[in-house]
Design an enzyme around this catalytic site. Structure first.
Site, PDB file in Angstrom:
ATOM      1  N   CYS A  28       0.847  -1.173   0.000  1.00 40.76           N
ATOM      2  CA  CYS A  28       0.000   0.000   0.000  1.00 40.76           C
ATOM      3  C   CYS A  28       0.891   1.235   0.000  1.00 40.76           C
ATOM      4  CB  CYS A  28      -0.888  -0.011   1.247  1.00 40.76           C
ATOM      5  SG  CYS A  28      -1.770   1.531   1.494  1.00 40.76           S
ATOM      6  N   ASP A 294      10.810 -51.490   4.517  1.00 35.97           N
ATOM      7  CA  ASP A 294      11.663 -52.674   4.573  1.00 35.97           C
ATOM      8  C   ASP A 294      11.032 -53.801   5.383  1.00 35.97           C
ATOM      9  OD1 ASP A 294      13.854 -52.834   3.053  1.00 35.97           O
ATOM     10  OD2 ASP A 294      15.282 -52.157   4.559  1.00 35.97           O
ATOM     11  N   LYS A 435      20.411 -54.066   4.604  1.00 32.90           N
ATOM     12  CA  LYS A 435      19.792 -53.097   5.521  1.00 32.90           C
ATOM     13  C   LYS A 435      19.373 -51.786   4.842  1.00 32.90           C
ATOM     14  CE  LYS A 435      23.112 -55.386   8.149  1.00 32.90           C
ATOM     15  NZ  LYS A 435      24.543 -55.443   8.158  1.00 32.90           N
ATOM     16  N   ASP A 681      26.245 -44.436   5.964  1.00 37.18           N
ATOM     17  CA  ASP A 681      26.307 -43.013   5.625  1.00 37.18           C
ATOM     18  C   ASP A 681      27.750 -42.518   5.500  1.00 37.18           C
ATOM     19  OD1 ASP A 681      26.523 -43.557   8.304  1.00 37.18           O
ATOM     20  OD2 ASP A 681      25.043 -42.102   8.973  1.00 37.18           O
TER      21      ASP A 681
HETATM   22  O1  LIG Z   1      17.083 -52.587   7.539  1.00 37.98           O
HETATM   23  C1  LIG Z   1      16.868 -51.398   7.746  1.00 37.98           C
HETATM   24  C2  LIG Z   1      17.288 -50.730   8.921  1.00 37.98           C
HETATM   25  C3  LIG Z   1      17.009 -49.382   9.081  1.00 37.98           C
HETATM   26  N1  LIG Z   1      16.331 -48.698   8.111  1.00 37.98           N
HETATM   27  C4  LIG Z   1      16.045 -47.247   8.308  1.00 37.98           C
HETATM   28  O2  LIG Z   1      17.194 -46.542   8.707  1.00 37.98           O
HETATM   29  C5  LIG Z   1      16.811 -45.349   9.371  1.00 37.98           C
HETATM   30  C6  LIG Z   1      17.706 -45.030  10.563  1.00 37.98           C
HETATM   31  O3  LIG Z   1      17.484 -45.890  11.637  1.00 37.98           O
HETATM   32  P1  LIG Z   1      17.500 -45.445  13.181  1.00 37.98           P
HETATM   33  O4  LIG Z   1      17.237 -46.651  13.973  1.00 37.98           O
HETATM   34  O5  LIG Z   1      16.668 -44.250  13.399  1.00 37.98           O
HETATM   35  O6  LIG Z   1      19.017 -45.094  13.407  1.00 37.98           O
HETATM   36  P2  LIG Z   1      19.708 -43.819  14.038  1.00 37.98           P
HETATM   37  O7  LIG Z   1      20.836 -44.279  14.880  1.00 37.98           O
HETATM   38  O8  LIG Z   1      18.783 -42.881  14.666  1.00 37.98           O
HETATM   39  O9  LIG Z   1      20.262 -43.244  12.656  1.00 37.98           O
HETATM   40  C7  LIG Z   1      21.446 -42.575  12.371  1.00 37.98           C
HETATM   41  O10 LIG Z   1      22.502 -43.461  12.059  1.00 37.98           O
HETATM   42  C8  LIG Z   1      22.280 -44.353  10.959  1.00 37.98           C
HETATM   43  C9  LIG Z   1      23.538 -45.127  10.707  1.00 37.98           C
HETATM   44  O11 LIG Z   1      23.773 -46.041  11.716  1.00 37.98           O
HETATM   45  C10 LIG Z   1      21.896 -43.574   9.730  1.00 37.98           C
HETATM   46  O12 LIG Z   1      21.546 -44.458   8.705  1.00 37.98           O
HETATM   47  C11 LIG Z   1      20.734 -42.685  10.028  1.00 37.98           C
HETATM   48  O13 LIG Z   1      20.365 -41.938   8.904  1.00 37.98           O
HETATM   49  C12 LIG Z   1      21.097 -41.756  11.166  1.00 37.98           C
HETATM   50  O14 LIG Z   1      20.008 -40.906  11.466  1.00 37.98           O
HETATM   51  C13 LIG Z   1      15.353 -45.505   9.746  1.00 37.98           C
HETATM   52  O15 LIG Z   1      14.575 -44.657   8.925  1.00 37.98           O
HETATM   53  C14 LIG Z   1      15.071 -46.962   9.412  1.00 37.98           C
HETATM   54  O16 LIG Z   1      13.770 -47.158   8.995  1.00 37.98           O
HETATM   55  C15 LIG Z   1      15.917 -49.345   6.962  1.00 37.98           C
HETATM   56  O17 LIG Z   1      15.300 -48.748   6.096  1.00 37.98           O
HETATM   57  N2  LIG Z   1      16.192 -50.675   6.796  1.00 37.98           N
HETATM   58 ZN   LIG Z   2      -2.624   1.384   3.543  1.00 41.78          ZN
END
Ligand SMILES: O=c1ccn([C@@H]2O[C@H](COP(=O)(O)OP(=O)(O)O[C@H]3O[C@H](CO)[C@@H](O)[C@H](O)[C@H]3O)[C@@H](O)[C@H]2O)c(=O)[nH]1
Ligand SMILES: [Zn+2]
Ligand SMILES: [Mn+2]
Ligand SMILES: [Zn+2]
Length: 983
Positions: A28, A294, A435, A681
């Site tokens: 405005c 999974d 995994k 990772d």
């Molecule tokens: O067989 C598997 C096992 C795990 N996951 C997924 O992996 C992720 C991480 O698992 P989580 O138990 O939350 O692990 P965190 O320790 O919290 O995870 C940290 O550490 C992991 C490595 O150990 C990384 O993969 C993650 O991204 C990171 O956030 C989750 O979304 C799971 O669903 C799968 O998809 N398949």
């Molecule tokens: Zn105004």
């Protein structure tokens, strides 16, 4: 973003932004009431055409003039939507019968898909080349001249800058580090030349431990030599890629969400993550969300069906009122005055209605969860009466279901929604499934076939999008032709919700995310931490970066080299000649070009010969037997041809998630997420850095993503155990950073140091345990690891302490981390070190020797935890034994020390002080652990218990000493027996 003098919009609270002339946007002109452009557009769309404050009519020509709203009557019912979804995708029960599919595919008109793809790829490639050379040209001419040349200055400006740390913070910090190094050298000189003859073994042990600690300090410290910050300019991004009247040129992004066990990872949490993705502030046709299940659980599938339906209401609500965060659970539980900045009259009403809808959604999801608690004997059946194909999570076909998207259900206002895809990869006994890494790789391939976005954002199921502009932040780096070229990924810090206020077990990990990662950002880039990361798809395909990254020219925006921050380690004056891996990469590119060329030349050959040709090009050996997938990898800018017809592509998608697909390919070895460690990772990021890519760290003010963390001691220790085990696995593998990747010479040496640090830290547990038991042993035996101090020696000791404190203080000063966080980190370093890390070392070696497989124990995520009930839960595990033992022997040692001193008279109190000091050092570090052990049942503060035990013992000893009823002779016997028992 950070411009000063731009008032916040009174409606939404965002800065009002700039108009096309680069001036502050004024809605405005009469009263200057601050309202941003989008809120103004919304006002006008809603038919309110006068200023909210002074009621002057708006100058409508200055707005988008998009007044006729597109209120088509596209309201579809839930049933209709479900049918829609089934038309677009294939229902899982059809899918279940498909195992392998012929990968030679034709589109509707009979043209082979590959041909269209190759054509469009060539098109895009030439376009990209032009764009890059244009941007390069712009960068070379001086900025003043650029201004004249460009009408819209905004579009030409860099999308991000490096903000080096202020000199007055960095210089003293570096000075102290050097000082500490020198003092350390002098300290060791003294320690080594002054052995303690009376306790040679103890002295030797302590020296070895100290040397190891010093080495690990060096490994940890030097990668923090050149920390940097970065700043992004999202408004410039839109000025460049979202010009008015033209279709948006922002790059598409495929979101990956991984989930495995719906009982440990509540579907409601996953649903919130998915909803926050579907509602991101990004063009809907550029967003696709892939959910990997999974655990092949029908519960996950059904809750995703509910989520897709709820998104039809939730997404338009988020976008209309620009709310944050866009995960409903977290939005509605915010304890803020939500009316403060919102004055749209409909907001209160609609928010209330939405909250109600969300509660109903929650009830539906929770009902599904309740139903899923007890699996029926014959397994699950779907609503239509057929058996759920995933009833056996270890033996089931691949499943894919597409929801929403441009041909699927639209939102309740008739607008398109992002595509949502449920994926559960095939599992068969006898196949390794690798995994999480395996799950992510399956998603890479499915997404390549279905949408093939050039960028991939991956999230754990519990990490929701907290800042709806996060993707734009990442694009400020990735889409900048000058910066993005050599960037393999942009990592965001992990931030958490629901952690106890004192963060007892250092879940927040602030020291890592705000200190170490910023340091790495100044070298070659932050490590990948598994979630909240935007990848360049090409980097996942095992290619190296297109350019040699270490040309100083590339860092036009900062004074020092933005590549390493220092200008001595990586920017030699003469241009380095081509190294080996570059030659290799070039030849790989040539391979691709040759393949394309040949495909064009042999138009008149039949399908069979073409497919033969593709396999000859050895792509199949790398990527597996899907020509649709292989062709998608050739498109550097992503995208699928228009002709792509979804039922056929879905079949191909099923093919690429079959469990045998990766056999005899490079998946997990050289491309995609890398296998072989439960911390996939670190390994995945490491490989990319070795290829010469760099990564970037992006920390928007509003945290981009937020997740949950285990707040009870046992879960936390198990998580730390998994991470440490992952490191040991990498240490023992061919990818060990101590040896791997020297050939290409593309991993910066400081970066290598940081990676070495991330894989050797579990081994610190051994000296740490020794060191923590030393004070107790000294107290019990009356010996000491240090001879009587000379004056000079006291100087070294004092100097060391002071320099340790000073480095910490200066580090806190530049990073903004609080002292509590630092202390928690120290404490947890000891707690984790003497328990989880120790077990990790043993399990790692067991795995190597006995070939046992390690498993990925998923961390349980609390659905809605009241009052941190979890924090006090204590599940007994063997992990608790070593720290408990250390605590007890140190406490006993203190008591024994006092009793000894009491018995031997006043001259003993001096040495006692030194020993007790060390014992207290151990006890203080283990204090959070002790608190965890106490649990909740004990309402008295732990410190009270601790002190009372100590004082009680000391006083009773004193009582024994001066007890008039006890004879002098008895005194010595008591003392003797006491010591002999304790020893
Ligand atoms: O067989 C598997 C096992 C795990 N996951 C997924 O992996 C992720 C991480 O698992 P989580 O138990 O939350 O692990 P965190 O320790 O919290 O995870 C940290 O550490 C992991 C490595 O150990 C990384 O993969 C993650 O991204 C990171 O956030 C989750 O979304 C799971 O669903 C799968 O998809 N398949
Ligand atoms: Zn105004
Ligand atoms: Mn997690
Ligand atoms: Zn606004």
């Amino acid at each position: 973003m950070m411009q000063s003098g731009v008032p916040p919009c009174t409606t939404c609270g965002e800065p009002v932004g700039f108009d096309s002339n680069g001036e502050v946007f004024v809605a405005c002109h009469e009263c200057n009431f601050p309202v941003c452009k989008s809120c103004l557009d919304y006002e006008i769309k809603e038919g309110r055409k006068v200023c909210l404050r002074c009621s002057t009519p708006y100058d409508e020509s200055s707005t988008m003039a998009d007044v006729e709203t597109n209120q088509s009557s596209n309201h579809s019912t839930m049933a209709a939507h479900l049918n829609d979804a089934q038309d677009v995708g294939m229902h899982t029960r059809h899918v279940s019968t498909v195992s392998t599919v012929d990968s030679e595919l034709n589109d509707d008109s009979g043209n082979p898909i590959w041909k269209n793809r190759v054509e469009s790829w060539k098109d895009k490639k030439s376009k990209k080349k032009k764009a890059t050379s244009k941007a390069k040209h712009e960068a070379e001419i001086p900025p003043e001249q650029q201004m004249e040349e460009k009408q819209s200055a905004d579009a030409a400006q860099p999308l991000s800058t490096v903000v080096p740390l202020p000199r007055n913070k960095l210089t003293p910090y570096r000075g102290v580090i050097i000082m500490r190094l020198i003092i350390l050298a002098l300290f060791f000189h003294y320690r080594i030349t002054n052995p303690v003859d009376s306790a040679y073994g103890l002295w030797l042990t302590s020296i070895i431990c100290e040397i190891w600690f010093a080495v690990s300090w060096v490994l940890d410290q030097f990668p923090k030599w050149t920390p940097i910050n970065r700043e992004t300019f999202i408004d410039r991004l839109s000025a460049r890629y979202e010009r008015e009247g033209e279709p948006s040129e922002l790059a598409a992004v495929d979101f990956f969400v991984s989930t495995v066990d719906p009982l440990k990872e509540p579907p409601l949490i996953t649903a919130n993550t998915v909803l926050s993705i579907l509602a991101v502030d990004y063009p809907v046709d550029k967003v696709s969300c892939y959910v990997s299940d999974d655990g092949s659980a029908m519960l996950s599938f059904e809750s995703l069906v509910e989520t897709a339906d709820f998104a039809r209401k939730w997404v338009p609500f988020c976008k209309k009122f620009s709310i944050e965060p866009r995960a409903p659970e977290f939005y509605f539980s915010q304890k803020i005055d939500y009316l403060k900045d919102k004055i749209q009259p409909s907001f209160v009403k609609e928010r209330r209605a939405m909250k109600r809808d969300y509660e109903e959604f929650k009830v539906r999801v929770n009902a599904l969860v309740a139903k899923a608690q007890k699996t029926p004997e014959e397994g699950w059946t779907m609503q239509d009466g057929t058996a759920w194909p995933g009833n056996n999570p270890r033996d089931h076909p691949g499943m894919i279901q597409v929801f929403l998207g441009h041909s699927g259900a639209h939102d309740i206002e008739g607008n398109e929604l992002p595509r949502l895809v449920y994926v559960s990869r095939e599992k068969r006994p006898g196949y390794q499934h690798h995994k999480k890494a395996g799950a992510e790789n399956a998603l890479v391939r499915v997404s390549a076939v279905l949408t093939n976005a050039p960028f991939i954002l991956n999230l754990d199921c519990d990490h929701y999008v907290n800042n709806s502009k996060a993707v734009r932040e990442a694009m400020c780096f990735l889409m900048d032709p000058l910066v993005g070229q050599d960037v393999c990924y942009v990592q965001f810090p992990q931030r958490f919700d629901g952690i106890d206020r004192s963060d007892r077990y250092a879940n927040r990990n602030t020291v890592f995310f705000d200190v170490n990662m910023k340091g790495l950002d100044g070298i070659q880039g932050p490590v990948y931490v598994g979630t909240g990361c935007v990848f360049n798809r090409q980097a996942l395909y095992g290619y190296g970066p297109p350019n040699l990254p270490n040309l100083p020219k590339a860092s036009s925006s900062s004074s020092s080299c933005s590549w390493c921050g220092c200008c001595s380690c990586c920017c030699p004056s003469k241009k380095p000649s081509k190294d080996l891996s570059e030659v290799y990469r070039d030849s790989k590119r040539d391979d691709l070009n040759a393949a394309i060329f040949n495909l064009k030349e042999i138009d008149n050959y039949d399908e069979h010969e073409r497919s033969l040709l593709i396999s000859q090009m050895s792509f199949e050996k790398t990527f597996g037997l899907s020509s649709v997938f292989i062709e998608s990898t050739l498109m550097e800018n992503g995208g699928v041809p228009e002709s792509a017809n979804s039922p056929i592509l879905i079949k191909e998608a099923i093919h690429v998630i079959s469990c045998g697909y990766e056999e005899k390919t490079e998946w997990g070895k050289e491309i995609g997420w890398i296998y072989g460690s439960v911390t996939e990772d670190i390994l995945t990021g490491f490989k990319m850095h070795c290829r010469g890519w760099r990564s970037l760290y992006c920390m928007p003010l509003r945290p981009a993503f937020k997740g949950s963390a285990p707040i009870n001691l046992s879960d936390r220790l198990h998580q730390v155990l998994r991470w440490a085990l992952g490191s040991v696995e990498i240490f023992l593998s061919r990818h060990c950073p101590l040896w791997y990747g020297f050939g290409g010479g593309r991993l910066k040496w400081l970066q290598r140091m940081a990676y070495i640090n991330t894989i050797v830290y579990p081994f610190t547990s051994l000296p740490l345990i020794a060191y923590c038991s030393l004070p107790a042993i000294c107290l019990l035996t009356g010996k000491f690891i240090i001879p009587t101090l000379s004056n000079l020696a006291s100087v070294w000791f004092l100097g060391l302490f002071i320099s340790i404190i000073l480095t910490s203080v200066l580090e806190l000063r530049w990073s903004g981390v609080s002292i509590e966080d630092l202390w928690r980190n120290e404490q947890f370093w000891v707690i984790g070190g003497v328990s989880a890390h120790l077990f990790a070392v043993f399990q790692g070696f067991l795995k190597m020797v006995a070939g046992l497989d390690t498993n990925f124990t998923v961390t349980a995520k609390a659905a809605d935890d009241g009052e941190f009930g979890e924090l006090y839960m204590i599940k007994w595990t063997t992990l608790l034994i070593p720290p408990t033992t250390l605590l007890i022997i140190n406490l006993v040692g203190v008591v024994a020390g006092f009793s000894d001193a009491l018995n031997s008279g006043y001259e003993a109190w001096g040495p006692l002080f030194g020993k007790v000091f060390f014992a207290f050092w151990v006890i203080l570090h283990l204090y959070p652990f002790l608190k965890g052990l106490m649990g909740r049942q004990n309402r008295t503060p732990t410190i009270v218990v601790l002190w009372s035990v100590l004082l009680a013992s000391v006083f009773s000893l004193v009582w024994v000493k001066i007890n008039p009823f006890v004879q002098k002779v008895d005194n010595s016997t008591i003392a003797q027996s006491c010591i002999s028992i304790d020893c």
